[in-house]
Design a protein around this motif. Structure first.
Motif, PDB file in Angstrom:
ATOM      1  N   PRO A  36       0.834  -1.204   0.000  1.00 36.41           N
ATOM      2  CA  PRO A  36       0.000   0.000   0.000  1.00 36.41           C
ATOM      3  C   PRO A  36       0.872   1.259   0.000  1.00 36.41           C
ATOM      4  O   PRO A  36       1.843   1.360   0.734  1.00 36.41           O
ATOM      5  N   GLY A  37       0.558   2.188  -0.878  1.00 34.25           N
ATOM      6  CA  GLY A  37       1.272   3.455  -0.955  1.00 34.25           C
ATOM      7  C   GLY A  37       2.607   3.400  -1.670  1.00 34.25           C
ATOM      8  O   GLY A  37       3.304   4.409  -1.770  1.00 34.25           O
ATOM      9  N   TYR A  38       2.987   2.237  -2.197  1.00 32.24           N
ATOM     10  CA  TYR A  38       4.276   2.100  -2.892  1.00 32.24           C
ATOM     11  C   TYR A  38       4.277   2.894  -4.187  1.00 32.24           C
ATOM     12  O   TYR A  38       3.325   2.873  -4.954  1.00 32.24           O
ATOM     13  N   SER A  39       5.363   3.603  -4.434  1.00 28.14           N
ATOM     14  CA  SER A  39       5.567   4.339  -5.667  1.00 28.14           C
ATOM     15  C   SER A  39       6.980   4.047  -6.165  1.00 28.14           C
ATOM     16  O   SER A  39       7.948   4.330  -5.457  1.00 28.14           O
ATOM     17  N   PRO A  40       7.131   3.483  -7.363  1.00 27.34           N
ATOM     18  CA  PRO A  40       8.466   3.124  -7.845  1.00 27.34           C
ATOM     19  C   PRO A  40       9.358   4.351  -8.041  1.00 27.34           C
ATOM     20  O   PRO A  40       8.871   5.433  -8.366  1.00 27.34           O
ATOM     21  N   ILE A  41      10.655   4.156  -7.827  1.00 30.18           N
ATOM     22  CA  ILE A  41      11.617   5.239  -7.979  1.00 30.18           C
ATOM     23  C   ILE A  41      12.115   5.276  -9.418  1.00 30.18           C
ATOM     24  O   ILE A  41      11.851   6.211 -10.146  1.00 30.18           O
ATOM     25  N   GLN A  42      12.852   4.288  -9.837  1.00 27.27           N
ATOM     26  CA  GLN A  42      13.318   4.158 -11.215  1.00 27.27           C
ATOM     27  C   GLN A  42      13.898   2.762 -11.359  1.00 27.27           C
ATOM     28  O   GLN A  42      14.760   2.368 -10.590  1.00 27.27           O
ATOM     29  N   TYR A  43      13.426   2.043 -12.351  1.00 24.74           N
ATOM     30  CA  TYR A  43      13.904   0.689 -12.588  1.00 24.74           C
ATOM     31  C   TYR A  43      13.835  -0.167 -11.333  1.00 24.74           C
ATOM     32  O   TYR A  43      14.761  -0.900 -11.030  1.00 24.74           O
ATOM     33  N   ASP A  44      12.778  -0.048 -10.574  1.00 29.47           N
ATOM     34  CA  ASP A  44      12.646  -0.917  -9.408  1.00 29.47           C
ATOM     35  C   ASP A  44      12.540  -2.352  -9.905  1.00 29.47           C
ATOM     36  O   ASP A  44      11.757  -2.662 -10.798  1.00 29.47           O
ATOM     37  N   VAL A  45      13.337  -3.222  -9.333  1.00 29.11           N
ATOM     38  CA  VAL A  45      13.550  -4.554  -9.870  1.00 29.11           C
ATOM     39  C   VAL A  45      12.770  -5.595  -9.079  1.00 29.11           C
ATOM     40  O   VAL A  45      12.777  -5.580  -7.848  1.00 29.11           O
TER      41      VAL A  45
END
Length: 170
Positions: free
Chosen positions: A37-46
């Motif tokens: 919940p509330g997760y937002s990817p930063i960049q190229y989250d693997v």
């Protein structure tokens, strides 16, 4: 089963030659993913990867999440790193379970999300796989560089199948 990964948490497999698919072997990489919940990817989250630091570059790959729109993506080092080889359209950061699969049949790569093909590319010489460990929720090069490329959420039923492309159509 599923594993919950918070930012900074990861796990990996032992090294083995069974992970090498080369330039022509059909394969399937698949997993189930549910974002926190509330997760937002930063960049190229693997989510799953085989991308060690240093050389050789041949065979490096990862399945991850793009920061713009939260869609699944597949990167292969032979293609380069400025954009994914395959880019999805479905936001997989909505807190629901999503099935993600990347396949190769001959020279055709496909990305499926929840059973729907979202992208395809024809590449005749891209090598996939190495004898290095497969990482979950990061990639080895990020760890050695101190980068934050972690997803947040649950990963379940991840696998790499060599010799079989399980999905070729919707």
């Amino acid at each position: 089963w599923s594993f919950y990964f918070d930012s900074g948490e990861y796990m990996y497999t032992p090294s083995t030659s069974a992970f090498v698919c080369g330039t022509s072997t059909d394969f399937t990489i698949e997993l189930w993913y549910c974002s926190a919940p509330g997760y937002s990817p930063i960049q190229y989250d693997v989510l799953i990867s085989q991308w060690p630091s240093g050389s050789p570059n041949t065979g490096k790959w990862f399945v991850g999440i793009e920061d713009s729109g939260g869609a699944a993506t597949f990167y292969n080092r032979a293609f380069g790193f400025s954009t994914g080889l395959l880019n999805g359209t479905t936001d997989i950061t909505d807190g629901k379970w999503h099935h993600i699969a990347v396949t190769r049949t001959g020279s055709v790569f496909r990305l499926f999300v929840d059973g729907t093909q979202e992208d395809t590319a024809t590449r005749t010489s891209d090598s996939v796989g190495m004898t290095t460990p497969i990482y979950f929720n990061t990639y080895a090069a990020a760890l050695s560089a101190g980068n934050d490329n972690y997803g947040e959420g649950w990963i379940s039923n991840a696998r790499l199948i060599q010799g079989t492309s399980l999905y070729t159509t919707n």
